[in-house]
Design a protein around this motif. Sequence first.
Motif, short mmCIF file in Angstrom:
data_model
loop_
_atom_site.label_atom_id
_atom_site.label_comp_id
_atom_site.label_asym_id
_atom_site.label_seq_id
_atom_site.Cartn_x
_atom_site.Cartn_y
_atom_site.Cartn_z
N ALA A 1 -28.40 40.49 36.51
CA ALA A 1 -28.49 41.49 35.44
C ALA A 1 -29.93 41.94 35.19
CB ALA A 1 -27.90 40.93 34.15
N LYS A 2 -30.91 41.08 35.51
CA LYS A 2 -32.32 41.41 35.28
C LYS A 2 -33.02 41.92 36.53
CE LYS A 2 -32.78 38.05 31.51
NZ LYS A 2 -33.43 36.79 31.07
N GLY A 3 -32.24 42.13 37.60
CA GLY A 3 -32.81 42.68 38.82
C GLY A 3 -33.33 41.66 39.81
N LYS A 4 -33.06 40.38 39.60
CA LYS A 4 -33.49 39.35 40.54
C LYS A 4 -32.51 39.32 41.73
CE LYS A 4 -35.70 36.43 37.08
NZ LYS A 4 -35.69 35.12 36.38
N PHE A 5 -33.06 39.17 42.92
CA PHE A 5 -32.25 39.23 44.13
C PHE A 5 -31.46 37.93 44.33
CE2 PHE A 5 -35.51 42.42 45.14
CZ PHE A 5 -34.68 43.49 45.46
N LEU A 6 -30.15 38.08 44.51
CA LEU A 6 -29.28 36.94 44.80
C LEU A 6 -28.93 36.89 46.28
CD1 LEU A 6 -26.82 37.19 41.77
CD2 LEU A 6 -29.03 36.05 41.89
N ALA A 7 -28.89 38.06 46.93
CA ALA A 7 -28.62 38.14 48.37
C ALA A 7 -29.44 39.29 48.94
CB ALA A 7 -27.13 38.37 48.62
N PHE B 1 -30.01 36.36 53.52
CA PHE B 1 -30.76 35.24 52.92
C PHE B 1 -30.45 35.18 51.43
CE2 PHE B 1 -34.68 33.67 50.81
CZ PHE B 1 -34.60 32.36 51.26
N TYR B 2 -30.28 33.96 50.92
CA TYR B 2 -29.94 33.74 49.51
C TYR B 2 -31.09 33.00 48.83
CZ TYR B 2 -25.46 34.98 51.47
OH TYR B 2 -24.46 35.65 52.13
N PRO B 3 -31.94 33.75 48.09
CA PRO B 3 -33.15 33.16 47.50
C PRO B 3 -32.86 31.99 46.55
CG PRO B 3 -33.23 35.55 47.38
CD PRO B 3 -31.86 35.19 47.82
N TYR C 1 -27.88 27.38 43.63
CA TYR C 1 -27.73 27.67 42.20
C TYR C 1 -26.54 28.60 41.90
CZ TYR C 1 -32.18 25.48 40.97
OH TYR C 1 -33.19 24.57 40.76
N ALA C 2 -26.25 29.50 42.82
CA ALA C 2 -25.15 30.45 42.56
C ALA C 2 -24.24 30.59 43.77
CB ALA C 2 -25.71 31.81 42.15
N ALA C 3 -24.14 29.56 44.58
CA ALA C 3 -23.41 29.64 45.85
C ALA C 3 -21.94 29.99 45.67
CB ALA C 3 -23.54 28.31 46.60
N HIS C 4 -21.28 29.41 44.67
CA HIS C 4 -19.84 29.64 44.50
C HIS C 4 -19.53 31.03 43.98
CE1 HIS C 4 -20.09 25.14 44.38
NE2 HIS C 4 -19.10 25.31 45.23
N VAL C 5 -20.48 31.64 43.31
CA VAL C 5 -20.27 32.99 42.79
C VAL C 5 -20.67 34.02 43.85
CG1 VAL C 5 -20.92 34.67 41.04
CG2 VAL C 5 -20.61 32.28 40.41
N VAL C 6 -21.86 33.91 44.39
CA VAL C 6 -22.36 34.89 45.37
C VAL C 6 -21.62 34.76 46.69
CG1 VAL C 6 -24.38 35.69 46.65
CG2 VAL C 6 -24.61 34.95 44.28
N ASN D 1 -23.43 40.58 36.33
CA ASN D 1 -23.75 40.22 34.94
C ASN D 1 -24.50 38.89 34.80
OD1 ASN D 1 -22.52 42.43 33.39
ND2 ASN D 1 -20.61 41.69 34.26
N LEU D 2 -24.60 38.14 35.89
CA LEU D 2 -25.25 36.83 35.82
C LEU D 2 -26.70 36.94 35.37
CD1 LEU D 2 -24.14 34.94 39.07
CD2 LEU D 2 -23.20 34.70 36.78
N ASP D 3 -27.11 35.97 34.55
CA ASP D 3 -28.52 35.79 34.21
C ASP D 3 -28.97 34.53 34.95
OD1 ASP D 3 -30.97 35.09 33.12
OD2 ASP D 3 -30.43 35.65 31.08
N MET D 4 -29.76 34.71 36.01
CA MET D 4 -30.11 33.57 36.85
C MET D 4 -30.98 32.55 36.13
SD MET D 4 -28.42 33.40 39.52
CE MET D 4 -29.25 31.94 40.09
N ASP D 5 -31.72 32.96 35.13
CA ASP D 5 -32.48 31.99 34.34
C ASP D 5 -31.53 31.04 33.62
OD1 ASP D 5 -34.92 33.09 35.07
OD2 ASP D 5 -34.92 34.52 33.41
N LEU D 6 -30.47 31.59 33.07
CA LEU D 6 -29.45 30.77 32.40
C LEU D 6 -28.68 29.94 33.42
CD1 LEU D 6 -27.74 29.94 29.94
CD2 LEU D 6 -26.42 32.04 30.24
#
Length: 655
Positions: free
Chosen positions: A56-62, A151-153, A157-162, A233-238
């Motif tokens: 949600a904040k623009g951080k790359f998940l994939a 690549f998954y930065p 942390y978010a493997a099951h969702v991403v 919608n994920l907040d990766m900090d949370l």
Amino acid sequence: MRMKLILLIFAGVWALLIIRLYHISIKSNFYYERLAKENIERKNWLKPVRGEILDAKGKFLAVNKIGFSLAIAPHLNRRKGELERVISVVERYFPDLNVTQMKKVYRKQSSPYNHKYIQVIDFIPYARMMKIYPRLSNEKFIHIETETKRFYPFGRYAAHVVGYVGRSNRKENEKDKVTEVVGRTGKSGLELYYNRLLEGELGYVVSKVNARNKALQVLERKEPVSNRTLKVNLDMDLQKYIYDLLGKRAGVVIVMRTTGEVLAAVSNPSFDPNLFVGGISVKDWKALQNNLGHPFSNKLINAVYPPGSVIKMGVALATSRAGKGILDQHEFCRGYITIDKSKHKFRCWKKWGHGDVDLRKSIRESCDVYYYDKSLKIGIDKIAKTLKRIGLGVKTGIDLPREYRGIIPDKAWKRKRYHQPWYKGETVIAAIGQGYDNVTPMQIARYTAFLATGWLPVPTLAKEIDGKKVHPKRVKIPFNAGHFQTIRLGMYDVCNDRRGTAYKALHDLPIKVAGKTGTAQVVSIPQDIKKRVKESQLAYFKKSHAWITTYAPFKKPEYVVTVLMEHGGHGGSASGPIAAKIYRWLYYNGYFKGHPLEQVRKELEEAKAKAQEAKEEALPKVRFVPVEEKKPAPPVQKPVSKPAKKPTDQNASAG
């Protein structure tokens, strides 16, 4: 008759000749024309770049790493030693690559009918290739092509969702042309669910070629459709905070807006999705399979658990709908009930009982007997019908693949599954979330959002799909307003009344929380055991699952926090503190509308100032008296000895 027969045969022969002439002169012409065209034209596919996934904040998940693939010209194995020579050139520049595997791949794809270059190396990093690109590109039989690698930065942390991208198989290639050309596809999570969006569309180049397959002229070109991004919608900090909070403990945590947007979804233990991108090793795969915590399972939607006492509000709503006045009747809890003439005791968690119990108290103190009695009055079918209507035992509709349905049993289900009748004893067990009851954590989070607002949402991960905003869906489900409010007050008491099962963990928060705890047994307790063994004394896999599902703020619900600790024991003590820390994090990061971040920061500064003042006041008060400065005394001088005077008669003393 003979003449008619001869004419018929004559007509038939001519008809066959005409049909054959049509095939040779017209229909076959299209075939040979296309074949001739293929001999002078070649269509090469242009691979699209896979879209990126952002939080949600623009951080790359994939993201995509840029690099190159390496291909070798076909038919080299016919020329003596030519294939070995070319591969030895590759080995000279990349000594760590598997030469045997390269030869195996080449020979498998090489045939007299294949005139395309054969890819033997999927990916070489950009920095590594650029050092030797000028020399390698001059090799006659080697073709270098730009390539990307997923690549998954944030890794585990978010493997099951991403999810992750892996090499495609034959079945996947047959379904999708893009997958066939690219050779990779989404295998799980968002990567699979939104695969058609993320993979893009193929482009192509049509070229005129000579007999040696050398391109002479570009006839047509279409660029691929690439970089279709997915924002979630994920907040990766949370997400990271919760994952680190769980540590080595197995469990599930979901943080969701009451409107359906999923802010965090943690399934623990997890795995590193980067292991699968280039093909996972046998060692790593066995390590995942042999882990008793099942790290590869997405427990958010692909695991089911008995819901325990968190189901009780749903049973109360089923009772409210079943008949007028049934839910308003008090029940008396003496610690157990018996059914008909049976001596079997269905026990309450509190050995000596709760006494007189109404709806609000039944939720606050989680009285089992109250729900035993109510379930016997309305029956399992009415309970099941309402529970399914409010989201239990049905798919939530979340944008993740392979979601489990779970089980909310009724008479027809048991008859179909086991070919057996339904018994009253099974009804009372189902009413407290045990027996056949099995739900996913995502269902419980959705059901809690309904209890908070009266609206049943569809949990949603996608925030923007290729720039288009996603609006979550939800539906209003009407119930008796008075009963609904009493249920919410009972959930408020759970967290804020001293008699509540989660009071210790959740009463002292910056915002008011409502919720329900649940202790879901995984083993039955025999009737001859009078005194229950404490959860802390049980073996790990015999301990109960610990649930807590909550929403906040109580008056204007905005967020749902659902926590399940596998074999954690009691919901209030095992899962409650985790939920409390999550709410504090949400508050101190400005998530609540009534408490924006600037206001929270101001409150924190004021709290620090007050704490400092209190600290100073607590110090012992000492009175300091100023001391006058004294001038240093002059140094003492010793008397100087002088010669004695001669005595005279006048100055002489007697004796």
